[in-house]
Motif scaffolding. Structure first.
Motif, PDB file in Angstrom:
ATOM      1  N   SER A 271       0.838  -1.197  -0.064  1.00 53.45           N
ATOM      2  CA  SER A 271       0.312  -0.116   0.016  1.00 53.45           C
ATOM      3  C   SER A 271       1.074   1.084   0.038  1.00 53.45           C
ATOM      4  N   MET A 272       0.575   2.313  -0.749  1.00 50.20           N
ATOM      5  CA  MET A 272       1.326   3.419  -0.815  1.00 50.20           C
ATOM      6  C   MET A 272       0.254   4.532  -0.820  1.00 50.20           C
ATOM      7  N   GLY A 273       0.221   5.545   0.182  1.00 42.22           N
ATOM      8  CA  GLY A 273      -0.350   6.753   0.044  1.00 42.22           C
ATOM      9  C   GLY A 273       0.264   7.938  -0.649  1.00 42.22           C
ATOM     10  N   TYR A 274      -0.495   8.811  -1.224  1.00 41.90           N
ATOM     11  CA  TYR A 274       0.168   9.864  -2.034  1.00 41.90           C
ATOM     12  C   TYR A 274      -0.823  11.101  -2.098  1.00 41.90           C
ATOM     13  N   ALA A 275      -0.307  12.195  -2.460  1.00 45.43           N
ATOM     14  CA  ALA A 275      -0.930  13.474  -2.698  1.00 45.43           C
ATOM     15  C   ALA A 275      -0.476  14.139  -3.880  1.00 45.43           C
TER      16      ALA A 275
ATOM     17  N   ASP B  69      -4.849   4.395  -9.743  1.00 49.38           N
ATOM     18  CA  ASP B  69      -5.765   5.339  -9.576  1.00 49.38           C
ATOM     19  C   ASP B  69      -5.733   6.667 -10.546  1.00 49.38           C
ATOM     20  N   SER B  70      -6.753   7.170 -11.005  1.00 48.01           N
ATOM     21  CA  SER B  70      -6.836   8.275 -11.912  1.00 48.01           C
ATOM     22  C   SER B  70      -7.579   9.302 -11.619  1.00 48.01           C
ATOM     23  N   PHE B  71      -7.053  10.621 -12.293  1.00 40.22           N
ATOM     24  CA  PHE B  71      -7.796  11.822 -11.839  1.00 40.22           C
ATOM     25  C   PHE B  71      -7.695  12.762 -13.219  1.00 40.22           C
ATOM     26  N   GLU B  72      -8.750  13.459 -13.364  1.00 35.17           N
ATOM     27  CA  GLU B  72      -8.766  14.474 -14.612  1.00 35.17           C
ATOM     28  C   GLU B  72      -8.533  15.816 -13.811  1.00 35.17           C
ATOM     29  N   PHE B  73      -7.880  16.652 -14.561  1.00 39.58           N
ATOM     30  CA  PHE B  73      -7.552  17.962 -14.190  1.00 39.58           C
ATOM     31  C   PHE B  73      -7.059  18.928 -15.295  1.00 39.58           C
ATOM     32  N   ASN B  74      -7.413  20.195 -14.794  1.00 34.12           N
ATOM     33  CA  ASN B  74      -6.934  21.415 -15.549  1.00 34.12           C
ATOM     34  C   ASN B  74      -5.597  22.160 -15.084  1.00 34.12           C
ATOM     35  N   GLY B  75      -4.986  22.909 -15.683  1.00 36.93           N
ATOM     36  CA  GLY B  75      -3.836  23.491 -15.447  1.00 36.93           C
ATOM     37  C   GLY B  75      -2.407  22.586 -15.463  1.00 36.93           C
ATOM     38  N   SER B  76      -1.608  22.684 -14.360  1.00 33.70           N
ATOM     39  CA  SER B  76      -0.530  21.850 -14.236  1.00 33.70           C
ATOM     40  C   SER B  76      -0.552  21.176 -12.958  1.00 33.70           C
ATOM     41  N   VAL B  77       0.343  20.173 -12.588  1.00 37.05           N
ATOM     42  CA  VAL B  77       0.523  19.658 -11.541  1.00 37.05           C
ATOM     43  C   VAL B  77       1.769  20.512 -10.649  1.00 37.05           C
ATOM     44  N   THR B  78       1.150  21.028  -9.574  1.00 37.52           N
ATOM     45  CA  THR B  78       2.459  21.933  -8.818  1.00 37.52           C
ATOM     46  C   THR B  78       3.127  21.107  -7.693  1.00 37.52           C
ATOM     47  N   ASP B  79       2.553  19.988  -7.219  1.00 39.79           N
ATOM     48  CA  ASP B  79       2.963  19.382  -6.112  1.00 39.79           C
ATOM     49  C   ASP B  79       2.598  17.833  -6.135  1.00 39.79           C
ATOM     50  N   TRP B  80       3.528  17.117  -5.705  1.00 36.64           N
ATOM     51  CA  TRP B  80       3.616  15.566  -5.601  1.00 36.64           C
ATOM     52  C   TRP B  80       4.351  15.063  -4.455  1.00 36.64           C
ATOM     53  N   THR B  81       3.454  14.117  -3.556  1.00 33.55           N
ATOM     54  CA  THR B  81       4.317  13.496  -2.432  1.00 33.55           C
ATOM     55  C   THR B  81       3.763  12.249  -2.555  1.00 33.55           C
ATOM     56  N   ALA B  82       4.954  11.215  -2.040  1.00 32.90           N
ATOM     57  CA  ALA B  82       4.418   9.637  -2.107  1.00 32.90           C
ATOM     58  C   ALA B  82       4.886   9.124  -0.974  1.00 32.90           C
ATOM     59  N   GLU B  83       4.388   8.041  -0.183  1.00 35.72           N
ATOM     60  CA  GLU B  83       4.982   7.331   1.025  1.00 35.72           C
ATOM     61  C   GLU B  83       6.115   6.606   0.660  1.00 35.72           C
ATOM     62  N   LEU B  84       6.543   6.051  -0.854  1.00 31.51           N
ATOM     63  CA  LEU B  84       7.463   5.276  -1.223  1.00 31.51           C
ATOM     64  C   LEU B  84       8.200   5.983  -2.266  1.00 31.51           C
ATOM     65  N   ASP B  85       9.355   5.772  -2.774  1.00 31.64           N
ATOM     66  CA  ASP B  85      10.336   6.333  -3.725  1.00 31.64           C
ATOM     67  C   ASP B  85       9.750   5.933  -5.065  1.00 31.64           C
ATOM     68  N   SER B  86      10.126   6.565  -5.927  1.00 34.88           N
ATOM     69  CA  SER B  86       9.481   6.407  -7.569  1.00 34.88           C
ATOM     70  C   SER B  86       9.928   5.103  -8.070  1.00 34.88           C
ATOM     71  N   SER B  87      10.479   4.077  -7.396  1.00 35.59           N
ATOM     72  CA  SER B  87      10.894   2.937  -7.708  1.00 35.59           C
ATOM     73  C   SER B  87       9.438   2.027  -7.577  1.00 35.59           C
ATOM     74  N   SER B  88       8.726   2.356  -6.799  1.00 39.41           N
ATOM     75  CA  SER B  88       7.425   1.754  -6.384  1.00 39.41           C
ATOM     76  C   SER B  88       6.440   2.056  -7.062  1.00 39.41           C
ATOM     77  N   TYR B  89       6.515   3.088  -8.050  1.00 41.64           N
ATOM     78  CA  TYR B  89       5.100   3.507  -8.955  1.00 41.64           C
ATOM     79  C   TYR B  89       5.629   4.325  -9.937  1.00 41.64           C
TER      80      TYR B  89
END
Length: 760
Positions: A595-599, A638-658
C-alpha cells in the motif's frame, strides 16, 4: 530592498514575524485584522513594514498599562539603534482601554508614514507607556513621522510623571524630529513633550485637542508651524474622556527652560481655540525659566473668560502679526510677573495693551476658520456666534422602553438640541461627517440640530420601540428599508431527502418568501450583500425574494438532491460547475507494493477519473489550487482528470514503487526534483535574484540561510537571495521555471538546469 509578502491568516500572531525581518527586507502585510501581543526589538539597517489602509493589529486589553512593554523598540540605548527603515500604515486597536507605545530611534534616517492607535487610553495615574518616544542620534539625521493619530481619551485630570504622553522627544536626540500632521487628543501628560532635548523638533500642521499640561512643550530647539490647538473640557467630559479633580492645566503652548539645553522656541501660523476649561495658565505660557518665546502669525479664538491669553511670568513673549477674537467679555490679552510681553504694531488688536484689554465678540478681528486644521470642530462662525442649523432631529421612545441606545450620522455639522439629556456625545468623523450617540427610555426625547442630511441611523431596538422626526415629520425612510423585490428564488428538495442545509447570497436585498417555513435567517453582510440560510426536507420548498443577482450558493448535498428555480426557471448555473478537463493523471503501483499513500496538487480543477476506487478525497485549497489524496497497492491504478498543471506531488514510497503518467506519458518530472544553479561568474558586486517555479522549490546544496522561499497566492513558488561575485547558489524544484529576474544584465551570470545552460 526586497518586498516580502507576509502570508498570514486572520487573527494570527505577527510579532514573531516582525521580529524576524532581515536587513534588506520590507514586510508587506495584507488587508485584515491580526494579533500583535509581544514586544519587538530591532537593531538593524535597511528594513521596513508596509500595510494596507485596512490592515489592523489587535493588541491585548490593557497592553502598556502598569508595564514598560512596548509594541516596537528600535532604540537600543547609547549609539545603538535601527537605521534607514520605513513604516507605513500601522494601525493598532484593542477591545478595551490600553496604552500601547513605541520607542523609535535612528542614526541618520527613518520615516513613519501613518501610525494610528484606535483604542482609548487608560484612566487613573498608574504607569502608562507613551504613544511615541523618539530620538535621532546623529546631528545630521532626521526621524520623520507623518499622520500619527490617537484620540487617547484618558483622564486629563491625572498629571503624574508616569501617565501617558502623545510624543516624547528623548534627551538623547541630537538630530531632527519632524512631526507632520499629528492628531492627538486626551493625553494627561502633554500632547507633545518635546522641549528637553539638545536636538531640534519641528511640528507642522495637525490638531492637538484637550491635552493636559500643554499641547506642545516648547524650548529653543522646537518650532511649531500651522498647528491647531483646541481646549474644550466640557465637550471632552461629555465624550469618552474623563476629567477628575486631580492636578490639571490645559495650556496651549508652554515654554519650558528648566533644563540644560537651549531656551526659546518659535510658534508660527498656528490657531488656538478656547471653548471651555477648568484650569488654564494661558494659551501661550512662558513662565517656566524659558527666556524668550517668539509667536508669529497666530490667531486666537477665546469663547471662555481667561485672565491672560498670553502669560509671560518672569520671562518674555514676543508677539508679531497675531489676531485675537471671540465671544468672551472677561478675558484679557496678557499677564506678566516680572517679565514682559512685547508686540509689533501689526498685531490685529488696537491699543496692543496687555494689561486689561477685553476680547469681546463686539471687537471681532477676523478669526479665519479656513486656516485651521480640517478636523477642527468648527462650532462658531467667523463672527464668533453659533452656527445656524437647518434641521431638527428628535428621537421619541415608546412608553414601555427601558433603555435604547442609538447612533445618528449626518453629512453636515451636528450638535445637541434642546431636549438632549446630557448623556449624548457628538464627534466629527475622519470623512467630515458627524455622529451623535445616546440613549432614550420610556416616553423620553433626545434631539439634535444639524446641517446637510442624515446618512446613517442605527438603534438597539426595532422601529416599533421609537419614532424619529426630522423637522416635525416622521422620518420613516431611516428605518423602513423594505423594497419591492425583482426576483423569486425557490429551493425544492427531492422526496428522499431527510434534511439539507443551504446558504444563498445575493448582491441586492433579500427577504423570506411565501414558502418560507420560519426556520430561515437573513443577514446583511459587511460588503452590502445579503445571505439567507435554512434547510429543506423531502419534497419541501423554501423561497426568498431578492434584488440584484445570486452571487453564491452552497448546499450540504449535491444537486441530485434538490432543484433551485429563479423566477420559475431552473438555475443550473448555480450548481452545475463541471468543466471538461484538459489532462489525465494516472498513478500505477508496482506489483510488490502492499500500500502506498500519495497526494497530488494541481493549479486547476481536479476530479476523480475512471480508475478511482472510491477511497480518494479531493479538496480545494485556500489559494485556489486542488489537492487529491489516496492510496494504491500492487499493480493498482488511481486516476484523476484535471486542468492547469501539477504543482506538487508526494508519495510514501520512492519512485521505484510507482509510475505517474500524464496524458499517457510518464511524468518523471513531478516526482524527481530538478537542480537549478545560478553562477555569478561575471557580476559587478552582489547579484540579487528572484526565481519563480510552478512546482515546489527547495534550497539546494550551495544555498545558505539568507535565501528566502515563499509560496505565492497563485500556487507558484519564488526564491530570492544574493550571490557574491563568482559565487554559486542552487535550488531543487518540481515542474518548470517560470521566471528569473536579477539586478544585473544576463551577461553577469550563468543559469543551468540539470547541468544544462539555459537562457531564461
Amino acid at each position: 530592498m526586497t518586498e516580502v509578502q507576509v502570508d498570514v491568516s486572520e487573527g494570527e500572531e505577527v510579532s514573531g514575524i516582525v521580529q524576524n525581518v532581515n536587513s534588506g527586507e520590507v514586510l508587506v502585510f495584507p488587508s485584515g485584522t491580526f494579533t500583535w501581543s509581544d514586544e519587538v526589538v530591532l537593531h538593524l539597517e535597511d528594513w521596513g513594514i508596509r500595510c494596507e489602509p485596512d490592515t489592523v493589529f489587535q493588541v491585548p486589553d490593557g497592553f502598556g498599562e502598569g508595564s514598560k512593554e512596548l509594541l516596537l523598540k528600535t532604540d537600543g540605548g547609547g549609539s545603538t539603534s535601527s537605521d534607514n527603515y520605513y513604516l507605513e500604515n500601522l494601525t493598532f486597536d484593542s477591545v478595551g482601554r490600553s496604552s500601547p507605545g513605541m520607542a523609535l530611534a535612528c542614526l541618520e534616517v527613518a520615516h513613519i508614514n501613518g501610525l494610528e492607535y484606535r483604542m482609548n487610553g487608560p484612566f487613573g495615574n498608574n504607569f502608562q507607556t507613551n504613544g511615541l518616544a523618539v530620538t535621532c542620534k546623529s546631528d545630521t539625521g532626521t526621524l520623520r513621522i507623518d499622520d500619527y493619530k490617537q484620540f487617547n481619551n484618558g483622564d486629563i485630570g491625572q498629571y503624574e510623571g508616569s501617565t501617558r504622553i502623545g510624543v516624547y522627544a528623548r534627551n538623547s536626540n541630537v538630530g531632527t524630529i519632524h512631526l507632520v500632521n499629528p492628531v492627538l487628543s486626551g493625553f494627561p501628560n502633554n500632547g507633545c513633550y518635546v522641549s528637553r532635548t539638545p536636538g531640534s523638533v519641528i511640528i507642522e500642521g495637525g490638531l492637538l485637542m484637550n491635552n493636559n499640561v500643554s499641547a506642545v512643550r516648547v524650548s529653543g530647539g522646537v518650532e511649531v508651524y500651522d498647528t491647531t490647538v483646541v481646549i474644550d473640557t466640557d465637550a471632552y467630559r461629555d465624550g469618552a474622556g474623563q476629567l477628575t479633580d486631580g492636578a490639571h492645566n490645559t495650556r496651549g503652548f508652554w515654554g519650558d527652560g528648566n533644563h540644560d539645553y537651549s531656551k526659546g522656541g518659535l510658534i508660527s501660523g498656528c490657531d488656538v481655540i478656547l471653548q471651555s476649561y477648568e484650569r488654564s495658565t494661558g494659551l501661550v505660557s512662558n513662565g517656566f525659566q524659558n527666556d524668550k518665546l517668539d509667536v508669529r502669525d497666530t490667531q486666537y479664538l477665546v469663547n471662555a473668560s481667561l485672565d491672560g491669553v498670553l502669560q509671560a511670568g518672569d520671562n518674555v513673549i514676543d508677539v508679531d502679526n497675531s489676531t485675537f477674537d471671540g465671544g468672551s467679555t472677561g478675558s484679557t490679552l496678557g499677564t506678566t510677573d516680572t517679565g514682559s510681553i512685547t508686540g509689533s504694531s501689526d498685531n490685529a488688536h488696537p491699543d496692543f495693551d496687555f494689561g486689561a484689554v477685553p476680547i469681546a465678540s463686539t471687537d471681532n478681528y477676523g478669526f479665519d476658520w479656513s486656516l485651521t486644521h480640517p478636523e477642527t470642530p468648527n462650532r462658531t462662525t467667523e463672527s464668533g456666534t453659533t452656527v445656524e442649523f437647518d434641521h431638527l432631529l428628535e428621537i421619541v421612545a415608546e412608553s414601555d422602553v427601558d433603555s435604547m441606545g442609538y447612533a445618528v450620522t449626518t453629512s453636515g455639522e451636528l450638535q445637541k438640541g434642546a431636549e438632549a439629556n446630557g448623556g449624548e456625545s457628538v464627534v466629527q468623523n475622519d470623512d467630515g461627517s458627524w455622529t451623535g450617540t445616546g440613549s432614550v427610555a420610556g416616553s423620553g426625547i433626545d434631539s439634535f440640530e444639524f446641517n446637510g442630511s442624515v446618512t446613517d441611523w442605527t438603534a438597539e431596538l426595532d422601529s416599533s420601540s421609537y419614532t424619529v422626526y426630522i423637522d416635525g415629520t416622521e422620518a420613516t425612510e431611516l428605518y423602513d428599508t423594505t423594497t419591492d423585490p425583482d426576483h423569486l428564488l425557490e429551493i425544492v428538495a427531492e422526496s428522499d431527502v431527510d434534511s439539507m442545509g443551504y446558504a444563498v447570497t445575493t448582491s441586492g436585498e433579500l427577504q423570506k418568501g411565501a414558502e418560507a417555513d420560519g426556520g430561515e435567517s437573513v443577514v446583511q453582510n459587511d460588503d452590502g450583500s445579503w445571505t439567507g440560510t435554512g434547510s429543506v426536507a423531502g419534497s419541501g420548498i423554501d423561497s426568498f425574494e431578492f434584488n440584484g443577482s445570486v452571487t453564491d450558493w452552497t448546499a450540504e448535498l449535491d444537486s441530485s438532491s434538490y432543484t433551485v428555480y429563479i423566477d420559475g426557471t431552473e438555475a443550473t448555473e448555480l450548481y452545475d460547475t463541471t468543466t471538461d478537463p484538459d489532462h489525465l493523471l494516472e498513478i500505477v503501483a508496482e506489483s510488490d507494493v502492499d500500500s502506498m499513500g500519495y497526494a497530488v496538487t494541481t493549479s486547476g480543477e481536479l476530479q476523480k477519473g475512471a480508475e478511482a476506487d472510491g477511497g480518494e478525497t479531493i479538496v480545494q485549497n485556500d489559494d485556489g489550487t486542488y489537492t487529491a489524496t489516496g492510496s494504491v497497492a500492487g499493480s493498482g491504478i488511481d486516476s484523476f482528470e484535471f486542468n492547469g498543471s501539477v504543482t506538487d506531488w508526494t508519495a510514501e514510497l520512492d519512485s521505484s514503487s510507482y509510475t505517474v503518467y500524464i496524458d499517457g506519458t510518464e511524468a518523471s518530472e513531478i516526482h524527481e526534483t530538478r537542480l537549478l544553479e545560478i553562477v555569478a561568474d561575471n557580476s559587478k558586486g552582489a547579484l540579487e535574484f528572484s526565481i519563480t517555479t510552478d512546482g515546489k522549490l527547495f534550497k539546494g546544496p550551495e544555498a545558505d540561510d539568507k535565501e528566502k522561499i515563499i509560496q505565492n497566492a497563485d500556487g507558484t513558488w519564488t526564491a530570492t537571495g544574493k550571490v557574491r561575485p563568482n559565487g554559486v547558489d542552487s535550488f531543487e524544484f518540481y515542474g518548470s521555471v517560470l521566471d528569473v529576474a536579477t539586478n544585473q544584465n544576463k551577461d553577469a551570470y550563468t543559469l543551468t538546469i540539470d547541468g544544462t545552460e539555459t537562457s531564461l
